[in-house]
Write a protein that holds these residues in place. Sequence first.
Motif, PDB file in Angstrom:
ATOM      1  N   CYS A  56     -25.743 -35.993 -13.377  1.00  0.00           N
ATOM      2  CA  CYS A  56     -25.316 -36.935 -14.303  1.00  0.00           C
ATOM      3  C   CYS A  56     -25.054 -38.335 -13.567  1.00  0.00           C
ATOM      4  CB  CYS A  56     -24.255 -36.527 -15.081  1.00  0.00           C
ATOM      5  SG  CYS A  56     -24.671 -35.241 -16.303  1.00  0.00           S
ATOM      6  N   ARG A  65     -24.359 -44.246 -13.011  1.00  0.00           N
ATOM      7  CA  ARG A  65     -23.129 -44.155 -13.862  1.00  0.00           C
ATOM      8  C   ARG A  65     -21.570 -44.383 -13.061  1.00  0.00           C
ATOM      9  NH1 ARG A  65     -23.715 -41.065 -18.507  1.00  0.00           N
ATOM     10  NH2 ARG A  65     -25.960 -40.229 -18.837  1.00  0.00           N
ATOM     11  N   SER A  67     -18.641 -43.096 -13.693  1.00  0.00           N
ATOM     12  CA  SER A  67     -17.778 -42.244 -13.918  1.00  0.00           C
ATOM     13  C   SER A  67     -18.415 -40.981 -13.539  1.00  0.00           C
ATOM     14  CB  SER A  67     -16.897 -42.048 -14.982  1.00  0.00           C
ATOM     15  OG  SER A  67     -18.012 -41.780 -16.074  1.00  0.00           O
ATOM     16  N   LEU A  69     -18.745 -36.554 -13.182  1.00  0.00           N
ATOM     17  CA  LEU A  69     -18.759 -35.470 -13.896  1.00  0.00           C
ATOM     18  C   LEU A  69     -17.272 -35.200 -14.079  1.00  0.00           C
ATOM     19  CD1 LEU A  69     -21.523 -32.959 -12.737  1.00  0.00           C
ATOM     20  CD2 LEU A  69     -21.581 -34.181 -15.022  1.00  0.00           C
ATOM     21  N   SER A  70     -17.023 -34.962 -15.301  1.00  0.00           N
ATOM     22  CA  SER A  70     -15.448 -34.584 -15.603  1.00  0.00           C
ATOM     23  C   SER A  70     -15.290 -33.053 -14.943  1.00  0.00           C
ATOM     24  CB  SER A  70     -15.287 -34.409 -17.075  1.00  0.00           C
ATOM     25  OG  SER A  70     -15.935 -33.452 -17.669  1.00  0.00           O
ATOM     26  N   ALA A  71     -13.891 -32.500 -14.918  1.00  0.00           N
ATOM     27  CA  ALA A  71     -13.714 -31.200 -14.377  1.00  0.00           C
ATOM     28  C   ALA A  71     -14.254 -30.292 -15.248  1.00  0.00           C
ATOM     29  CB  ALA A  71     -12.230 -31.117 -14.246  1.00  0.00           C
ATOM     30  N   LEU A  72     -14.421 -30.240 -16.399  1.00  0.00           N
ATOM     31  CA  LEU A  72     -14.895 -29.372 -17.351  1.00  0.00           C
ATOM     32  C   LEU A  72     -16.311 -29.465 -16.971  1.00  0.00           C
ATOM     33  CD1 LEU A  72     -14.768 -27.239 -19.701  1.00  0.00           C
ATOM     34  CD2 LEU A  72     -14.782 -29.162 -21.200  1.00  0.00           C
ATOM     35  N   LEU A  73     -16.965 -30.546 -17.148  1.00  0.00           N
ATOM     36  CA  LEU A  73     -18.563 -30.450 -17.018  1.00  0.00           C
ATOM     37  C   LEU A  73     -18.851 -30.009 -15.566  1.00  0.00           C
ATOM     38  CD1 LEU A  73     -19.664 -33.998 -18.475  1.00  0.00           C
ATOM     39  CD2 LEU A  73     -19.463 -31.598 -19.642  1.00  0.00           C
ATOM     40  N   GLU A  74     -18.132 -30.290 -14.583  1.00  0.00           N
ATOM     41  CA  GLU A  74     -18.281 -29.671 -13.169  1.00  0.00           C
ATOM     42  C   GLU A  74     -18.486 -28.455 -13.270  1.00  0.00           C
ATOM     43  OE1 GLU A  74     -15.921 -30.249  -9.712  1.00  0.00           O
ATOM     44  OE2 GLU A  74     -17.402 -32.025  -9.486  1.00  0.00           O
TER      45      GLU A  74
END
Length: 363
Positions: A56, A65, A67, A69-74
């Motif tokens: 992403c 992009r 930002s 990946l968020s911690a959850l998406l990672e």
Amino acid sequence: MSAASEVNLKQTLRKLEFPLCAKEALNKIGELICGRITSIKNMDLALDLMSEFIFCEVDRRGNKRSSPLSALLELQLLEILFEHFNGLTNEAARNTVFLSLFSGTTALQRAGILSKLVSLAIGIPSPAILTSASTWMQQLGCTSAHSCKLAQAIVHDYFHLVPSAADRMKILPDVAPQFTANFLTAVAENYFNSKKKDQPYPSESLLQTITQWISQNAHLCIAAQQKQAALPPGAIAMEATTAIAGLIRWCTLAPMYEQDSQLYSHLHLALLNSILEIPHTTPPKAICAQHLATSLRFILLYSNKTGKQSNLQLALDRFAQAVQVALSTKCVYGKIDDLIHQLQQLPFNKLMSIVINTHKECK
């Protein structure tokens, strides 16, 4: 693949939510770059899929992009990657995809995900992923900044962040000997090295683990040289650099830097035994003369200061022993005469003078 097919593929993937789009993209990437016939066009498409649907990093228009990946998406991505690589039974195909995902041009950008994936593979454990990580280290260079950064992240996870997890590292040579050997080479580069200003010396637990590994397995340091990396047809496998010269530097310099743990003596002995066990090859490939010589400038700097003579002599004794054993087993390659010439510039040491004279007489 035609331009229309490329567009259709990307449109199909964009209809899927993350991480399902990443899972499907991984399967497609394998088809594009692991087939019998690959092309630059297929590789370019695979790289596009990685950037947009797996990491992403770009949007649908190719714009970067802002930002990550968020911690959850990672975490979801790590699960997808872990399952995917463990499901690939063809080692060459697995290594090909792994190298493409974490290539030299993107290694720093994706370093966090790579280090978490490898740490996970150590903890579970996953020999398949560790084998691919070992190949990655060799292809980029075991002493490269990328490999050293990976090794540093693993040390942080298993020896500093959660010290109790260090027990998981004890079985690593049995799970993945080639990876362990390349990890050792990178770790050796990270300490007793003037380029590394923060935490210049290994922790006691790391030193103990490494000493135990090599004491119990004399062939561990050359393990990555004993098995050819599985790569796609036409790819050139890079020779692994062993950790021996780097770890000899640790043992040599430890007395001069007031690192008086007895583990350095045990590690030194284990390294000497390992060198004696190295099988003869023509040409030799286990220890690079130039790598051995990296200790010399540190010794000369120390001798020009008002350091303890006893510490200096202990350092020189250890270095002389290592050089003599390495030369006598004929496992040193590179400019050996240059190494001997540099040894003559060192402060006087009785054992070192014997080593130098012995080499001259044997020529």
